[in-house]
Design a protein around this motif. Structure first.
Motif, PDB file in Angstrom:
ATOM      1  N   HIS A 810      37.030  64.134   8.896  1.00  0.00           N
ATOM      2  CA  HIS A 810      38.015  65.155   8.376  1.00  0.00           C
ATOM      3  C   HIS A 810      39.394  65.511   9.287  1.00  0.00           C
ATOM      4  CE1 HIS A 810      35.432  66.547   4.433  1.00  0.00           C
ATOM      5  NE2 HIS A 810      34.276  66.123   5.000  1.00  0.00           N
ATOM      6  N   GLU A 811      39.953  65.906   9.393  1.00  0.00           N
ATOM      7  CA  GLU A 811      41.156  66.392   9.508  1.00  0.00           C
ATOM      8  C   GLU A 811      41.080  67.402  10.336  1.00  0.00           C
ATOM      9  OE1 GLU A 811      45.849  66.260  10.600  1.00  0.00           O
ATOM     10  OE2 GLU A 811      44.668  65.924   7.962  1.00  0.00           O
ATOM     11  N   VAL A 812      40.744  67.783  11.894  1.00  0.00           N
ATOM     12  CA  VAL A 812      40.893  69.509  12.137  1.00  0.00           C
ATOM     13  C   VAL A 812      42.238  70.034  12.209  1.00  0.00           C
ATOM     14  CG1 VAL A 812      40.379  70.413  13.976  1.00  0.00           C
ATOM     15  CG2 VAL A 812      38.802  68.914  13.629  1.00  0.00           C
ATOM     16  N   LEU A 813      42.259  70.943  11.820  1.00  0.00           N
ATOM     17  CA  LEU A 813      43.608  71.565  11.688  1.00  0.00           C
ATOM     18  C   LEU A 813      43.986  72.029  12.547  1.00  0.00           C
ATOM     19  CD1 LEU A 813      44.114  71.940   7.567  1.00  0.00           C
ATOM     20  CD2 LEU A 813      45.306  70.365   8.820  1.00  0.00           C
ATOM     21  N   LYS A 814      43.118  72.580  13.137  1.00  0.00           N
ATOM     22  CA  LYS A 814      43.070  74.691  14.211  1.00  0.00           C
ATOM     23  C   LYS A 814      41.864  74.546  14.124  1.00  0.00           C
ATOM     24  CE  LYS A 814      45.249  78.210  11.350  1.00  0.00           C
ATOM     25  NZ  LYS A 814      46.100  79.397  11.688  1.00  0.00           N
ATOM     26  N   THR A 815      41.662  74.843  15.279  1.00  0.00           N
ATOM     27  CA  THR A 815      40.662  76.011  16.240  1.00  0.00           C
ATOM     28  C   THR A 815      40.680  77.594  16.442  1.00  0.00           C
ATOM     29  OG1 THR A 815      40.420  74.867  18.604  1.00  0.00           O
ATOM     30  CG2 THR A 815      39.354  73.402  16.652  1.00  0.00           C
ATOM     31  N   ILE A 816      40.491  78.943  15.995  1.00  0.00           N
ATOM     32  CA  ILE A 816      40.184  79.479  15.924  1.00  0.00           C
ATOM     33  C   ILE A 816      39.338  80.107  17.032  1.00  0.00           C
ATOM     34  CG2 ILE A 816      40.600  82.161  15.770  1.00  0.00           C
ATOM     35  CD1 ILE A 816      42.420  80.508  13.446  1.00  0.00           C
TER      36      ILE A 816
END
Length: 832
Positions: A810-816
């Motif tokens: 899976h592609e990591v779009l962003k992290t919070i």
RNA sequence: GCUGGAGUGGCGGAACUGGCAGACGCACCAGACUCAAAAUCUGGCGCUCCAAAAGAGCGUGGGGGUUCGACUCCCCCCUCCAGCACCA
């Protein structure tokens, strides 16, 4: 270790401390300039005979607060008294042939014993009872002042009358429209001259000053606002055709006046007789109106069928010049506004319904501001919203708001109307045709009329030798020594007023008197009031949201205007606790679902009972009583008691210590951490929202941890924890905690100790458990020390095997990252 | 009708500022202790799928929305409680 079983004997413990706590001087409140004051007040009870669970809940909340504030070093005033005049004493006299005074005194004695059994920390030196002359003489004094100021006056008013008893009935003696003792005899209405307090002259102040009551519950303020019922509008005169009279109507919608197709007046309207008198058939119209009054139900409601009678006369609309018929109808109230309305069927739902029944024309004069125009022939209900005026002469085309302003001005210029504000609030009728109340200090003289009793002759004592039968006129009329007197003005023979005051008068200002109940110069000791007021926290049932709390606010304003006090509002904060419910209904004798506080004390003790009322629900919500729930609290109490009793001997001579350093064990640190987290929680709750249920839950968690760590904690830390725990629990369970404090080798009173301070360092977790989410769903947890950067946390999260596996493909779009709180990894839903 | 409040496991309730839903208690289940029971101590306990575990899905009255993320904020609706109610 000893094998002797130390069992929790609540009876022995509570009785022992009760003896020591009698007449405690340190519960006495004395003004002290160097100390912050705190006035905590619970509503005083009516001495009905026994306290019920609702009382216990109320006083448990107040006492917890009083004890906490004392431990915080405040100078606390926490008084209690008796609202001891009232109808039940007379009912008891009729039923059991016992004098109301005797009955009341016996009840007070018993209930005071109950208060003491529960260990509530009241300053009994301030006790007052409203049926004693030392108190009620000041009711009379205040009445006379109000008479001088025009705030007390006399007028005709309707009362409930039972033709069988030949007596006046209080509202609570009317059951389903019938007498409480003659259940099939309908109650009649009778006119009597009665005394009133002019509370309406404070209507605006009562409304305005609500701005100062920010800490009052919204629902109480809403109920009071509703009760005062302010309406801004205009009064407009309609000239009667062919007569000198005019009918004045009140309306909030003068913009609809061109749509008025009738004028409707209340059946009791004073003009009705005159308008009909010289009419052919006038007598038959009058008899139909009398019939209308007779058939009208006790309480009108929206469902009551509208009925009307055409008077055969017309009035002139001052704006349009139209002639409109004058009707009498059952839905127009003489008590509100002017007792007359203009009927605008197109724009008022009631008028619409009335018009349908009696074929009164519908004339549309307001169109919706946007959307399709209405057609009066097709309307199925009135259009009541604001809009744009039509068919309204020079005012056509104006929006409603502007039209109301301009048309009211127009009426004032032409002299046929003016702006007016009306209130739903009515003046307070205080006359009661009863024995057990404060005599109204007035004399009736044939020569001088109504003569106030001079101040120096107060109190007008309520005589004791009275026959109370519940039948016939007011009992005081049968006491010649009371009734017959001399006129203070002309010294001729005169009669006393035999009505007594509504008991709500007694309870409207008692909280001022508490500050110095022995003061003999005036109702209130201004210096004492200045120190103690306002009431910092008033606590009571929601059932008093309107009457008691409005009357009290009214009296606060009157007392201020008499120069006796400084402020027009008595209580800075108000708290209304929920009801105590069992099997889905409020506890009551008639429902048979009462739980007797005395039984609870005998079986579980006062501490358990008090704590249960605080634990079962947050205090502002209704509480569903559960016997099993009480058992749960009792288990907690015995569990704590057993633990302390077991370790107290070992801890003899051990000094408490909260030192947590390198050499401290993990268990010590863990216990101290929980302890300080508990301190933080309970302290902030006392300062804020009072969710004592969660505070007690927190103390349970702490005790659970004590058992978990049993034998693994060092003695100094154990002592520190137990002593602090006892202090934290003391506002809720005074007997138990005082006993445990004793067992731990101390002699002083817990109230003299200060509230345990919170240490944020000790409360801090060594390691944080940080949830890791993928797309907002919990997938794993990290153990991390505090203060890691966002990058470090993300790196740790990505390194978790479980997370790594789920991210594969899976592609990591962003992290919070919320530092010290949470990591959320947002990925594309589909695999690459 | 108007005003105010509430809707979360089998039950009472918790989650305070949008960040691990179900703290704590009750009930229930299991274990320890006991000849046995009670009491006590320890552990388990939202629902569904699965024999179970692992795991997955669902879940805070219903529907929609905002947001990386909603018991919590916004819109609509339903139900319940309380107060007022032909108030012009």
């Amino acid at each position: 270790m000893t094998t002797a079983t130390t069992s929790y004997d609540h009876k022995a413990i509570e009785e022992k401390w009760q003896r020591q706590w009698q007449n405690r001087p340190d519960w006495r409140a004395v003004p002290r300039a160097d100390q912050a004051k705190y006035y905590v007040l619970e509503m005083l009870p009516y001495p009905s005979g026994r306290l019920h669970m609702g009382h216990i809940r109320n006083y448990s909340i107040g006492d917890a607060l009083a004890r906490y504030k004392r431990m915080r070093g405040m100078n606390v005033l926490h008084p209690m008294g008796w609202d001891s005049y009232g109808l039940p004493a007379e009912n008891a006299a009729i039923k059991n042939a016992v004098h109301p005074r005797r009955w009341t005194h016996d009840n007070i004695a018993y209930m005071k014993g109950q208060f003491e059994r529960f260990g509530f920390s009241y300053d009994w030196s301030k006790e007052l009872s409203t049926c004693e002359p030392e108190y009620y003489r000041w009711n009379q004094w205040l009445f006379l002042k109000m008479l001088e100021k025009g705030l007390a006056y006399r007028k005709n008013s309707r009362v409930n009358w039972c033709p069988k008893c030949q007596t006046v009935l209080a509202n609570e003696q009317v059951v389903d429209g019938c007498c409480w003792r003659h259940e099939t005899t309908p109650v009649e209405q009778k006119e009597l001259e009665q005394w009133f307090f002019r509370i309406t002259s404070y209507a605006d102040a009562l409304l305005e000053d609500m701005n100062q009551l920010e800490s009052w519950p919204e629902r109480v303020l809403a109920m009071q606002r509703n009760w005062i019922g302010k309406s801004v509008g205009a009064r407009i005169d309609f000239q009667v055709s062919g007569a000198d009279d005019s009918i004045t109507i009140f309306t909030t919608r003068v913009d609809t006046i061109y749509g008025a197709t009738a004028v409707v007046v209340a059946p009791e309207h004073p003009l009705v007789g005159k308008l009909v008198a010289d009419m052919p058939g006038g007598q038959s119209i009058l008899s139909r109106i009398r019939d209308l009054i007779a058939r009208r139900p006790v309480a009108l409601s929206g469902e009551t069928e509208k009925e009307g009678v055409f008077l055969g006369r017309f009035a002139i609309n001052p704006y349009s010049g139209d002639q409109v018929p004058i009707w009498v109808a059952n839905f127009v109230l003489m008590e509100y506004g002017t007792g007359a309305i203009m009927s605008v069927p197109a724009h008022d739902q009631r008028d619409f319904e009335f018009s349908q029944k009696y074929r009164i024309p519908v004339r549309l004069v307001v169109q919706p501001a946007r959307g399709a125009a209405l057609d009066p022939r097709r309307m199925e209900a009135a259009f009541v919203e604001y809009g744009v005026l039509a068919n309204s002469g020079p005012f056509s085309g104006l929006p409603s708001e502007e039209a109301i302003r301009k048309m009211t001005e127009h009426a004032a210029e032409k002299g046929f109307g003016k702006p007016e504000t009306t209130y739903r609030l009515k003046d307070w009728g205080i006359s009661r045709q009863r024995y057990w109340g404060t005599p109204i200090p007035v004399v009736y003289c044939k020569k001088c009329g109504i003569v106030p009793v001079p101040y120096e002759q107060l109190p007008v004592l309520l005589p004791d030798n009275v026959q109370i039968t519940g039948l016939g006129h007011s009992p005081l009329r049968d006491v010649p020594e009371f009734l017959n007197t001399t006129c203070p003005r002309c010294k001729g023979p005169a009669e006393r007023e035999t009505d007594t005051m509504d008991t709500f008068v007694d309870s409207s200002w008692y909280f001022y008197r508490y500050t110095n109940p022995d003061f003999t110069q005036a109702p209130v000791d201004a210096a004492a009031v200045k120190y103690w007021f306002p009431i910092d926290q008033y606590i009571g049932g929601i059932e008093h949201a309107i009457l008691h709390l409005i009357y009290s606010r009214f009296f606060a304003k009157v007392l201020r205007d008499l120069g006796l006090t400084q402020s027009g509002e008595p209580a800075a904060r108000l708290f209304t606790q929920g009801m105590v419910i069992k099997e889905g209904a409020k506890m009551s004798k008639s429902k048979g679902n009462l739980v007797d506080p005395d039984d609870m004390v005998a079986r579980y003790g006062a501490d358990t009972t008090r704590m249960y009322t605080l634990f079962a629900a947050p205090p502002e919500k209704d509480l569903e009583w559960s016997d099993a729930g009480v058992e749960g609290i009792y288990r907690f109490v015995t569990r704590l008691f057993r633990f302390v009793s077991r370790y107290a001997p070992e801890l003899k001579g051990v000094a408490p210590s909260a030192a947590a350093g390198e050499q401290t064990s993990a268990e010590d640190r863990k216990l101290l951490r929980k302890l300080h987290q508990t301190i933080r929680r309970i302290t902030s709750d006392f300062e804020g929202r009072w969710h004592f249920n969660t505070d007690i839950a927190a103390l349970m968690e702490l005790v659970n941890l004590l058992y978990n760590l049993e034998g693994q904690v060092s003695p100094p830390v154990l002592r520190e924890t137990l002593e602090t725990l006892v202090k934290l629990l003391s506002p809720f369970a005074p007997y138990l905690t005082q006993e445990l404090w004793n067992e731990l080798g101390h002699t002083e009173d817990l109230l003299h100790l200060s509230w345990p301070p919170f240490d944020p360092v000790l409360a801090k977790e060594d390691e944080l458990e940080i949830p890791v989410q993928i797309n907002g769903r919990l997938r794993s947890k990290l153990l991390a020390r505090e203060g890691l950067t966002q990058e470090e946390l993300v790196e740790m999260a990505l390194g978790e095997p479980r997370i790594a596996q789920m991210l594969r493909g899976h592609e990591v779009l962003k992290t919070i990252v919320v530092p010290n709180k949470l990591v959320n990894i947002v990925i594309a839903q589909h695999t690459r």
